[in-house]
Design a protein around this motif. Sequence first.
Motif, PDB file in Angstrom:
ATOM      1  N   SER A  72      14.584   2.202 -39.376  1.00 40.80           N
ATOM      2  CA  SER A  72      15.152   1.318 -38.359  1.00 40.80           C
ATOM      3  C   SER A  72      14.852  -0.111 -38.780  1.00 40.80           C
ATOM      4  O   SER A  72      13.703  -0.476 -39.005  1.00 40.80           O
TER       5      SER A  72
ATOM      6  N   GLY B 225      15.497  -4.290 -38.449  1.00 38.63           N
ATOM      7  CA  GLY B 225      15.928  -5.428 -37.643  1.00 38.63           C
ATOM      8  C   GLY B 225      16.515  -6.490 -38.559  1.00 38.63           C
ATOM      9  O   GLY B 225      16.033  -6.693 -39.668  1.00 38.63           O
TER      10      GLY B 225
ATOM     11  N   MET C  71      23.689  -2.270 -34.191  1.00 42.90           N
ATOM     12  CA  MET C  71      23.856  -2.998 -32.926  1.00 42.90           C
ATOM     13  C   MET C  71      23.752  -4.490 -33.146  1.00 42.90           C
ATOM     14  O   MET C  71      22.861  -4.962 -33.845  1.00 42.90           O
ATOM     15  N   ASP C  72      24.677  -5.189 -32.488  1.00 41.81           N
ATOM     16  CA  ASP C  72      24.671  -6.641 -32.583  1.00 41.81           C
ATOM     17  C   ASP C  72      24.174  -7.184 -31.235  1.00 41.81           C
ATOM     18  O   ASP C  72      24.828  -6.987 -30.222  1.00 41.81           O
TER      19      ASP C  72
ATOM     20  N   PRO D 179      21.829  -6.282 -28.927  1.00 36.31           N
ATOM     21  CA  PRO D 179      21.949  -5.317 -27.830  1.00 36.31           C
ATOM     22  C   PRO D 179      21.310  -5.789 -26.529  1.00 36.31           C
ATOM     23  O   PRO D 179      21.690  -5.335 -25.466  1.00 36.31           O
TER      24      PRO D 179
ATOM     25  N   LEU E 145      16.454   3.142 -27.337  1.00 39.69           N
ATOM     26  CA  LEU E 145      16.541   2.973 -28.791  1.00 39.69           C
ATOM     27  C   LEU E 145      15.426   3.749 -29.488  1.00 39.69           C
ATOM     28  O   LEU E 145      15.625   4.306 -30.564  1.00 39.69           O
TER      29      LEU E 145
ATOM     30  N   LYS F  13      18.847   3.037 -37.892  1.00 40.63           N
ATOM     31  CA  LYS F  13      19.269   2.004 -36.946  1.00 40.63           C
ATOM     32  C   LYS F  13      19.248   0.645 -37.618  1.00 40.63           C
ATOM     33  O   LYS F  13      18.328   0.334 -38.370  1.00 40.63           O
TER      34      LYS F  13
ATOM     35  N   ILE G  22      19.527  -3.260 -36.246  1.00 41.90           N
ATOM     36  CA  ILE G  22      19.662  -4.049 -35.018  1.00 41.90           C
ATOM     37  C   ILE G  22      19.605  -5.532 -35.357  1.00 41.90           C
ATOM     38  O   ILE G  22      18.600  -6.020 -35.866  1.00 41.90           O
TER      39      ILE G  22
ATOM     40  N   SER H  29      19.381  -9.205 -33.924  1.00 42.26           N
ATOM     41  CA  SER H  29      19.036  -9.788 -32.634  1.00 42.26           C
ATOM     42  C   SER H  29      18.197 -11.042 -32.780  1.00 42.26           C
ATOM     43  O   SER H  29      17.526 -11.239 -33.785  1.00 42.26           O
TER      44      SER H  29
ATOM     45  N   ILE I 212      12.797  -6.297 -31.635  1.00 42.65           N
ATOM     46  CA  ILE I 212      12.760  -5.788 -33.005  1.00 42.65           C
ATOM     47  C   ILE I 212      11.365  -5.298 -33.339  1.00 42.65           C
ATOM     48  O   ILE I 212      11.191  -4.238 -33.957  1.00 42.65           O
TER      49      ILE I 212
ATOM     50  N   CYS J 162      11.749  -1.664 -34.498  1.00 43.49           N
ATOM     51  CA  CYS J 162      12.017  -1.548 -35.936  1.00 43.49           C
ATOM     52  C   CYS J 162      10.743  -1.548 -36.789  1.00 43.49           C
ATOM     53  O   CYS J 162       9.759  -2.212 -36.460  1.00 43.49           O
TER      54      CYS J 162
END
Lengths: 321, 347, 266
Positions: free
Chosen positions: A34, A36, A163-164, A166, A182, A189, A191, A193, A199, A203
């Motif tokens: 995951s 970030g 995901m943008d 989220p 999440l 994933k 993400i 952000s 994050i 992440c």
Amino acid sequence: MSHHIIDFNNVHYTYPDGTEALKGISFRITHGESVGVVGANGAGKSTMISHMNGYLMPSSGTITIGDSKLDKTTLHEARRSVGIVFQNPDDQLFMPTVFDDVAFGPLNLGLPKDKVIERVNEALTTTGCFHLKDKPPHHLSLGQKRAVTIAGVIAMHPDILVMDEPASNLDPGSRRNLIDLLLQFRHSKIIASHDLDLILDVCDRCIVIGDGRIRADGPAREILLNEELLRENNLELPLSFQKREHKNKLNSTGGNMTELEKLKHLLKHWMEHNEAHMKTYTEWAEKADGLDRKDISDILRQIVEDSNKLNGLFRKAEEII
Amino acid sequence: MHMADALLSPAVGATLWTGTLGAIAYCTRKLRNNIDEKIIPLMGILGAFIFAAQMINFTIPGTGSSGHIGGGMLLAILLGPYAGFITIASVLIIQSLFFADGGILALGCNIWNLGIYPCFIAYPLIFKLLVKEDLSKSRITLASVMSVVTALQLGAFSVVVETLLSGRSELPFGAFTAMMLPIHLAIGLVEGFITAGVVNYVRSARPEIIKSTFDSKPLAPAVSIRKVVLTLGIAALITGGSLSWFASTHPDGLEWSVEKVHGSPELSSSETGITAMFEKIQTMTALLPDYGFRQEEGAEGTAGAKSWPAVNSGTSISGVIGSLMVLGTVLLIGLFIRSGNRSRAKG
Amino acid sequence: MSAFNPEYFNIGHLDTLSYRHTFVHDLNPVIKLIVTLVFILLVVSFPKYEIQGIVPFFMFPLFMIIAGEIPAGVIFKKLLVVSPFVLFIGIFNPMLDKEIIYRVFGVPVSGGWISYGSLIIRFILTVSSALLLIATTSFPGICLALEKLRVPKIFIVQLLFLYRYTFVLAEEVMKIIKARNMRSFGKKGKDIKSFISITGVLLVRSIERSERIYQAICSRGFDGQIRLLKDFRLRGTDILFALVTISIFIIFRKYAIADMLGGLLI
């Protein structure tokens, strides 16, 4: 398993108007990671995300999703395996009811009817939106909308979830629900952000993007505590760390905070709040007395007393820790 | 200037519905064969945009009252005739249902009046011809104003014709036309300048959007003159058909209204004309096989061959009581079902 | 372009009503659509001077309001807002058609007033039945009914998009209007020039939004087709409802039932 890989190799992208948005991006994300993605506005995060399922095609460089290089022929497959949740739920929820919207993706995959219904129900249950099934999107709160957009994507059973922003504009409660959601996913994933705390919570790995290039790529904990790196990229330390730095400058080493340490920190915070509130209650109790409303001031004084008790409990908890 | 159900006869409503459905079918076929996927969300959004823009009120110059735009021509310009027509039709459907504007039967007329003229007459024959390749501000302004005014004049005139053919209003042709056309000329000028302003704004902010509308085939399929002539032909056929059919059952159709203004006593004969027309409709649609029943009964009750029903006070009192009985019964049934709703909700 | 009335745009209330569950709401949308169409067609098919025959037709809106638990005030307000055009066109009837055809307890009534009255009744009946259709049937349900009635798919999809984004853009426009009103004191800010620039901004934003939507639908496997899953069952109740209401309408259209009933009583 090999599907769960996304690989950017020296990707460049220039918009038709001449803006050079990506200037040689390379990274590889493997199964179950995951990641970030952080960076200032205009750094190239959204452009990068638009490349992940071929909405934009690189001006030069290659992108590999799973086993295959992304091009016109593999577009459909890429869109099946990479599910993207966009920033504004209203752009994504275009069908008239929640159920129809979540069913949109599975129907496009050509699944039979009963399978589609099964997927929709499953996705709505996972995201805690099953009760919203028959509602039109304009009857939902922003947090609910966001959860439904996630349901719409996971109903397609993607290998990688992108995901943008989220959590943007979510109230704290909805944001917490989103983080819990999440954490449940075992997908790979990605993400993007500005919410560095999110994050940090979700992440393991973090990529910093600035001016179309990768500025840093490494364990989230390391990167998100590197004040200098963050500042260079127009970012700040995650809020949870800022407070700690500020309050406990002496014993802070910046690094690993255990859950208990976090709790202790929070308890202090709560106590401070409570004390501040108590002052306000007392002030208003006096005002109520001035207005000859002893009934109100009595209640307020009762509240002050109870708050005092509450503070005792907080202190007790802190001492035990 | 939305046409309303109450002003329509079933025949006129149905005729315009037929024409409108034909146009919708034609446009959807066109779009299906020649589609850029991107236009699907664009059409929906621009339709919603028209509502949103209608919510912004502005002061009408010289009057001090506020108004809002119609936007049909704007859609035709931004989307091209086929997609534009479908979008206008969808906007009108929502208006008729949610805003109660017009009504369901009148929807056919409204789509015709507000959709066909901007998309298939004003756009290809005026806007396109005036603008050609020249996307300058002044050209766009001229073309927009001219096309909006033309489309609105045609639409307003159609409202007059549809109302007269339906025979529910006593308004004479001449006076009605003389009232509708100048009002809509003024409205058209304001709306035309607004349309021009908005198109020019988009042209300067996002020139590629306007350009793509003009260049790209899928957004604005080239309108061949042959097709325009064909469309116009069909349009003329439908309007002309209904007109001539009206004229044949009622030879002095339009003059009849004029006579009314002068208080001519020819009322009864013209009324039988209308009745005759209704009987014809009835045999044509076969929806109401015994249509004449009430008229005959009515005719017995009054002296002369008038078409309204019996009007002696005896029957009218019984009518009132009967109506109350019917409505009372329905009220009870409704309340009974309502209590069913309740218990179901609890259970 | 026409006169501006905020009440006209208040569609949220009707929409919220349409998602409830009552006997009327739960009827099959195809059935409700057909019954409403038949109703409107029969109402407007009455001859110009008919009043007595039409009055019993109030039973349908009455039934829908009561059994569908729709607040009558909402419908009434909407009726008022859209009434001016019909009222205006109709007012010429009593002015132009002055022949006395009727006496109510000795008071003469001209044909024009009768036809005007009839026109107003038609207006109330047709418009309220359309409003009640939408107040008791969710818009997606109506679209589904249209699909069942073979309306082209691309058209249905347009309606769905339009419905969905009307609410989104309405919210956006409310924000713009608020900002405008806060910064414009008195009349300023409502002139055509600022209207054009506001509308222009809104239009460009809308087009950009449609690009983002396109991206979002592509990401979920859009291939030019929009597929719908929902299906409505046709229950016995639905068929019964259609049969009963339509036959009642036709009987009332063909025979002066109200007169006969009243006559029996007298």
